[in-house]
Design a protein around this motif. Structure first.
Motif, PDB file in Angstrom:
ATOM      1  N   GLU A   1       0.911  -1.384   0.055  1.00  0.00           N
ATOM      2  CA  GLU A   1      -0.054   0.144   0.037  1.00  0.00           C
ATOM      3  C   GLU A   1       0.874   1.295  -0.120  1.00  0.00           C
ATOM      4  O   GLU A   1       0.527   2.095  -0.859  1.00  0.00           O
ATOM      5  CB  GLU A   1      -0.909   0.086   1.084  1.00  0.00           C
ATOM      6  N   ILE A   2       1.830   1.297   0.605  1.00  0.00           N
ATOM      7  CA  ILE A   2       2.685   2.254   0.977  1.00  0.00           C
ATOM      8  C   ILE A   2       3.550   2.686  -0.400  1.00  0.00           C
ATOM      9  O   ILE A   2       3.564   3.803  -1.104  1.00  0.00           O
ATOM     10  CB  ILE A   2       3.695   2.190   1.889  1.00  0.00           C
TER      11      ILE A   2
ATOM     12  N   CYS B   1       2.428   1.759  -3.299  1.00  0.00           N
ATOM     13  CA  CYS B   1       1.599   2.073  -4.514  1.00  0.00           C
ATOM     14  C   CYS B   1       1.490   3.648  -4.152  1.00  0.00           C
ATOM     15  O   CYS B   1       1.235   4.548  -5.067  1.00  0.00           O
ATOM     16  CB  CYS B   1      -0.002   1.483  -4.025  1.00  0.00           C
ATOM     17  N   ARG B   2       1.043   4.077  -3.073  1.00  0.00           N
ATOM     18  CA  ARG B   2       1.020   5.683  -2.723  1.00  0.00           C
ATOM     19  C   ARG B   2       2.208   6.347  -3.461  1.00  0.00           C
ATOM     20  O   ARG B   2       2.058   7.310  -3.973  1.00  0.00           O
ATOM     21  CB  ARG B   2       0.847   5.914  -1.046  1.00  0.00           C
TER      22      ARG B   2
ATOM     23  N   ASN C   1       0.145   7.531  -6.424  1.00  0.00           N
ATOM     24  CA  ASN C   1      -0.594   8.736  -5.983  1.00  0.00           C
ATOM     25  C   ASN C   1       0.481   9.921  -6.049  1.00  0.00           C
ATOM     26  O   ASN C   1      -0.031  11.035  -6.526  1.00  0.00           O
ATOM     27  CB  ASN C   1      -0.998   8.527  -4.488  1.00  0.00           C
ATOM     28  N   PHE C   2       1.712   9.681  -5.637  1.00  0.00           N
ATOM     29  CA  PHE C   2       2.649  10.771  -5.746  1.00  0.00           C
ATOM     30  C   PHE C   2       3.326  10.784  -7.125  1.00  0.00           C
ATOM     31  O   PHE C   2       4.421  11.734  -7.219  1.00  0.00           O
ATOM     32  CB  PHE C   2       3.506  10.630  -4.635  1.00  0.00           C
TER      33      PHE C   2
ATOM     34  N   SER D   1      11.614   4.584  -5.561  1.00  0.00           N
ATOM     35  CA  SER D   1      10.727   4.284  -4.546  1.00  0.00           C
ATOM     36  C   SER D   1      10.979   2.895  -4.089  1.00  0.00           C
ATOM     37  O   SER D   1      10.790   2.461  -3.014  1.00  0.00           O
ATOM     38  CB  SER D   1       9.251   4.342  -5.119  1.00  0.00           C
TER      39      SER D   1
ATOM     40  N   ASP E   1      -0.483  12.538   3.567  1.00  0.00           N
ATOM     41  CA  ASP E   1       0.545  12.671   2.252  1.00  0.00           C
ATOM     42  C   ASP E   1       1.750  13.287   2.771  1.00  0.00           C
ATOM     43  O   ASP E   1       3.014  12.942   2.248  1.00  0.00           O
ATOM     44  CB  ASP E   1      -0.274  12.839   1.080  1.00  0.00           C
TER      45      ASP E   1
ATOM     46  N   LYS F   1       5.248  12.081   2.101  1.00  0.00           N
ATOM     47  CA  LYS F   1       6.400  12.460   1.389  1.00  0.00           C
ATOM     48  C   LYS F   1       7.722  12.844   1.830  1.00  0.00           C
ATOM     49  O   LYS F   1       8.736  12.642   1.392  1.00  0.00           O
ATOM     50  CB  LYS F   1       5.724  13.638   0.448  1.00  0.00           C
TER      51      LYS F   1
ATOM     52  N   ASP G   1      -7.460  -4.186  -3.208  1.00  0.00           N
ATOM     53  CA  ASP G   1      -7.673  -3.121  -2.296  1.00  0.00           C
ATOM     54  C   ASP G   1      -7.091  -3.735  -1.119  1.00  0.00           C
ATOM     55  O   ASP G   1      -7.855  -4.453  -0.443  1.00  0.00           O
ATOM     56  CB  ASP G   1      -9.154  -2.807  -2.248  1.00  0.00           C
TER      57      ASP G   1
END
Length: 197
Positions: A18-19, A21-22, A26-27, A34, A61, A65, A177
């Motif tokens: 999950e981290i 993927c973020r 997302n970022f 990463s 977020d 970041k 998910d």
């Protein structure tokens, strides 16, 4: 001999996935950087800096970041031949706050080759096993996929951390998910107890 399925492995590492993927979706952070950031955090967890990714899971977020930026600077520090100066690299203040123990570039640089070997090991033994589908999806046409060979990933072999062998997986163009696989209340309770900013 005990063996687990890929689904079980992915479920066990759902927080890490999950981290990751973020970071990459997302970022829109560089997937190779990463991947290395995740290897740094998982390596620090092996050293006793407990539950870094779990503590990051429910952070806003901007915190994720900022902690990822510290890890990325750490990776740059590992590429240097001289110890980092506080002015050039700053510190790892948020990471230290997150884990409750001092983490600094200088301390880790003193054990640079041990750190490099530890991160290489995590990269190849853990990250290569738990992120292959995500790497394939985020890289798309940038990586060469052949079922008989590991993925060819731009940026590898890395000048410090070397090669990584990530074997391709069949993808269905959707990532599960992972938040649905556990009861988030238990994670939230751990987060409230262990990570207050």
């Amino acid at each position: 001999m005990f063996s687990i399925t890929e689904e079980q492995l992915f479920t066990f590492h759902f927080v890490d996935r999950e981290i990751f993927c973020r970071l990459v979706f997302n970022f829109k952070r560089d997937p190779v950087e990463s991947l290395l950031v995740m290897a740094v955090w998982l390596w620090l967890e092996e050293l006793g800096f407990r539950d870094i990714t779990l503590r990051l899971m429910n952070q806003p977020d901007f915190v994720l970041k900022a902690v990822a930026d510290e890890a990325a600077l750490f990776l740059q520090c590992m590429e240097q031949s001289c110890p980092p100066s506080p002015d050039s690299f700053g510190g790892m203040a948020l990471t230290t706050l997150l884990v409750g123990k001092e983490v600094s570039y200088d301390i880790i640089f003193q054990n640079k080759y041990t750190a490099i070997n530890g991160i290489k090991s995590v990269l190849n033994s853990v990250c290569a096993s738990i992120f292959p589908d995500i790497m394939q999806k985020v890289l798309g046409n940038q990586c060469v996929v052949s079922p008989d060979h590991p993925l060819v990933i731009p940026g590898f072999p890395h000048p410090v951390f070397g090669a990584v062998k990530i074997w391709p997986r069949e993808t269905d163009n959707s990532l599960p998910d992972y938040g649905m696989l556990i009861e988030l209340n238990s994670v939230n309770n751990v987060m409230k107890d262990n990570c207050q900013f």
